[in-house]
Motif scaffolding. Sequence first.
Motif, short mmCIF file in Angstrom:
data_model
loop_
_atom_site.label_atom_id
_atom_site.label_comp_id
_atom_site.label_asym_id
_atom_site.label_seq_id
_atom_site.Cartn_x
_atom_site.Cartn_y
_atom_site.Cartn_z
N VAL A 85 0.82 -1.21 0.00
CA VAL A 85 0.00 0.00 0.00
C VAL A 85 0.86 1.27 0.00
CG1 VAL A 85 -1.65 1.34 1.36
CG2 VAL A 85 -2.07 -1.09 0.91
N PRO A 86 1.80 1.44 0.95
CA PRO A 86 2.64 2.64 0.86
C PRO A 86 3.48 2.71 -0.41
CG PRO A 86 3.40 1.17 2.62
CD PRO A 86 2.07 0.67 2.18
N VAL A 87 3.87 1.56 -0.95
CA VAL A 87 4.61 1.55 -2.22
C VAL A 87 3.72 2.09 -3.34
CG1 VAL A 87 5.74 0.10 -3.95
CG2 VAL A 87 6.12 -0.34 -1.52
N ALA A 88 2.47 1.63 -3.39
CA ALA A 88 1.54 2.11 -4.41
C ALA A 88 1.28 3.60 -4.27
CB ALA A 88 0.23 1.32 -4.32
N ILE A 89 1.16 4.06 -3.04
CA ILE A 89 0.93 5.49 -2.80
C ILE A 89 2.13 6.31 -3.25
CG2 ILE A 89 0.65 7.21 -0.97
CD1 ILE A 89 -1.06 5.09 0.49
N ARG A 90 3.32 5.83 -2.93
CA ARG A 90 4.54 6.53 -3.35
C ARG A 90 4.61 6.60 -4.88
NH1 ARG A 90 7.85 10.48 -3.33
NH2 ARG A 90 10.08 10.04 -3.30
N PHE A 91 4.27 5.50 -5.54
CA PHE A 91 4.28 5.47 -7.01
C PHE A 91 3.25 6.47 -7.56
CE2 PHE A 91 2.76 3.94 -11.09
CZ PHE A 91 3.95 3.69 -11.79
N ALA A 92 2.06 6.47 -6.97
CA ALA A 92 1.00 7.37 -7.44
C ALA A 92 1.38 8.83 -7.24
CB ALA A 92 -0.30 7.06 -6.71
N GLN A 93 2.16 9.11 -6.20
CA GLN A 93 2.62 10.49 -5.98
C GLN A 93 3.65 10.89 -7.02
OE1 GLN A 93 5.64 11.03 -3.29
NE2 GLN A 93 5.52 13.26 -3.29
N LYS A 94 4.56 9.95 -7.35
CA LYS A 94 5.63 10.25 -8.30
C LYS A 94 5.13 10.27 -9.74
CE LYS A 94 9.72 8.45 -7.68
NZ LYS A 94 10.82 7.45 -7.48
N TYR A 95 4.16 9.40 -10.05
CA TYR A 95 3.69 9.26 -11.43
C TYR A 95 2.16 9.31 -11.47
CZ TYR A 95 8.41 7.31 -11.49
OH TYR A 95 9.76 7.11 -11.31
N PRO A 96 1.55 10.43 -11.09
CA PRO A 96 0.08 10.50 -11.01
C PRO A 96 -0.61 10.26 -12.35
CG PRO A 96 1.07 12.70 -10.86
CD PRO A 96 2.19 11.71 -10.74
N GLU A 97 0.06 10.59 -13.43
CA GLU A 97 -0.55 10.42 -14.75
C GLU A 97 -0.68 8.95 -15.15
OE1 GLU A 97 3.82 10.21 -15.32
OE2 GLU A 97 2.45 11.47 -14.14
N ARG A 98 0.00 8.07 -14.44
CA ARG A 98 -0.02 6.66 -14.82
C ARG A 98 -1.01 5.82 -14.01
NH1 ARG A 98 5.94 4.45 -16.29
NH2 ARG A 98 4.58 2.98 -17.35
N VAL A 99 -1.58 6.40 -12.96
CA VAL A 99 -2.45 5.63 -12.06
C VAL A 99 -3.91 6.05 -12.25
CG1 VAL A 99 -2.93 5.03 -9.66
CG2 VAL A 99 -0.56 5.43 -10.39
N SER A 100 -4.73 5.10 -12.70
CA SER A 100 -6.15 5.39 -12.93
C SER A 100 -7.00 5.09 -11.70
CB SER A 100 -6.67 4.59 -14.12
OG SER A 100 -6.57 3.19 -13.87
N GLY A 101 -6.49 4.32 -10.76
CA GLY A 101 -7.24 3.99 -9.55
C GLY A 101 -6.40 3.16 -8.60
N LEU A 102 -6.76 3.19 -7.32
CA LEU A 102 -6.03 2.46 -6.29
C LEU A 102 -6.99 1.63 -5.44
CD1 LEU A 102 -3.80 5.40 -4.97
CD2 LEU A 102 -2.92 3.38 -6.17
N VAL A 103 -6.71 0.33 -5.33
CA VAL A 103 -7.39 -0.52 -4.36
C VAL A 103 -6.37 -0.84 -3.28
CG1 VAL A 103 -8.56 -2.71 -3.93
CG2 VAL A 103 -8.89 -1.53 -6.12
N LEU A 104 -6.63 -0.40 -2.05
CA LEU A 104 -5.66 -0.52 -0.96
C LEU A 104 -6.26 -1.39 0.15
CD1 LEU A 104 -4.64 3.26 -0.79
CD2 LEU A 104 -3.67 1.45 -2.24
N TYR A 105 -5.71 -2.58 0.34
CA TYR A 105 -6.24 -3.52 1.33
C TYR A 105 -5.24 -3.72 2.48
CZ TYR A 105 -7.48 -7.83 3.67
OH TYR A 105 -7.78 -8.75 4.64
N GLY A 106 -5.69 -3.58 3.70
CA GLY A 106 -4.88 -3.91 4.87
C GLY A 106 -3.58 -3.14 4.95
N GLY A 107 -3.58 -1.91 4.49
CA GLY A 107 -2.33 -1.15 4.40
C GLY A 107 -2.06 -0.28 5.60
#
Length: 396
Positions: free
Chosen positions: A222-244
């Motif tokens: 989950v924090p890895v996905a969030i970090r990626f979404a912060q660095k590359y917002p144009e590449r992320v269309s949605g986030l499913v975050l479970y147990g993070g």
Amino acid sequence: MAYEFANCLIDPEKHLFVCDGLPVHLEPQVFDLLLSLVGQKGRLVTKDDLVKTVWHGLSVSDATISARINAARKAVGDTGRAQAIIKTVHGRGFQLNVEVRAATAAAQTLDLAHSDTQNIKFTRSSLGARIAFSKSGNGPPLVRVAHWLSHLELDWHSPVWRPLIETLDGKNTLYRYDQRGTGLSSRDLEGADIDAFADDLKAVADANNLNRFPIFAASQAVPVAIRFAQKYPERVSGLVLYGGYVKGRALREAAQGDIDEETILGLIRAGWGKADSPFVNAFSTLFMPDATPAQLASFVKMQTETISPENAARLRQIIDRFDVSEVLVSIRAPTLVIHAISDAMQPVEQGRILASEIEGARYVSLESRNHVPLPQEKTWTTMMHEVRFFLDSLQL
């Protein structure tokens, strides 16, 4: 052990059911019901027996049991009228009408070949890390971020992870990978931090020419996905975050039920990969207290095949220091946050912080104590429905 009956094969270790030589997807309760009948080899299985083994003693209606029996009959090519394979003994229960035998090695090899349709390749990430990734299913892309203890080959047949894989790649092309330090990827963790793990995700996306895609992330992913979404917002269309979590256990104030870092590290060092160790049983129970014996055995095998005890402890020290608290407000991708209320590994408060700090995030809580989602839980259906609805909404 795998079993053959009529024109079918069922393998509880791989959570695999095959009919007429082809793999058939079964809902977890239908799989467990069929396995209960097979295990009795023609002896009567009462409704009380099924409630105990399939629903773990929970109160269920006769209509629910009948619906699962009908689904099992459909899977084996039977009907309620014919009852050639599954027989109803009125007022008492059910039994198999055919011979059950241990599956031959040839049959198991054939069936595995039919079901093994993932495509594993490799790419390079930062610091020269070799990252193994796989592709399965058809449809719009979906990337599942690597998390604690993954192995592309073992996950594919795991009674824990295979049901999740089948759900995620049922309507999507699913991309999975082993993070550095684990599975089929490079075992070297030198210099690894949250940015390195985000680089691994980027390397997999780049290798598959994925410009924009939704992400499924669980636990440390989950924090890895969030970090990626912060660095590359144009590449992320949605986030499913479970147990993070927002902050790792080494950085956050202990919440009720939170387990300190030294306890986790002590359990790893004392019992890693030892099936008969009370330490590994305690460690496994933290992740999935309601797991079946087969699921626990799979978890132990995953330990020995995925990472060494030394690297396991090192990896936990790294991920327990992830911190994305300062970047949550910058996330603009549509987000679904799911958390088990009694999760012992990552307290529910961490999920609530995620949902409250990410603008517009939807929050779903599950009445569960399992950090690892288990297909036999009642909450499994709720979780999968929410995930599917969210992913479908991204296509509108």
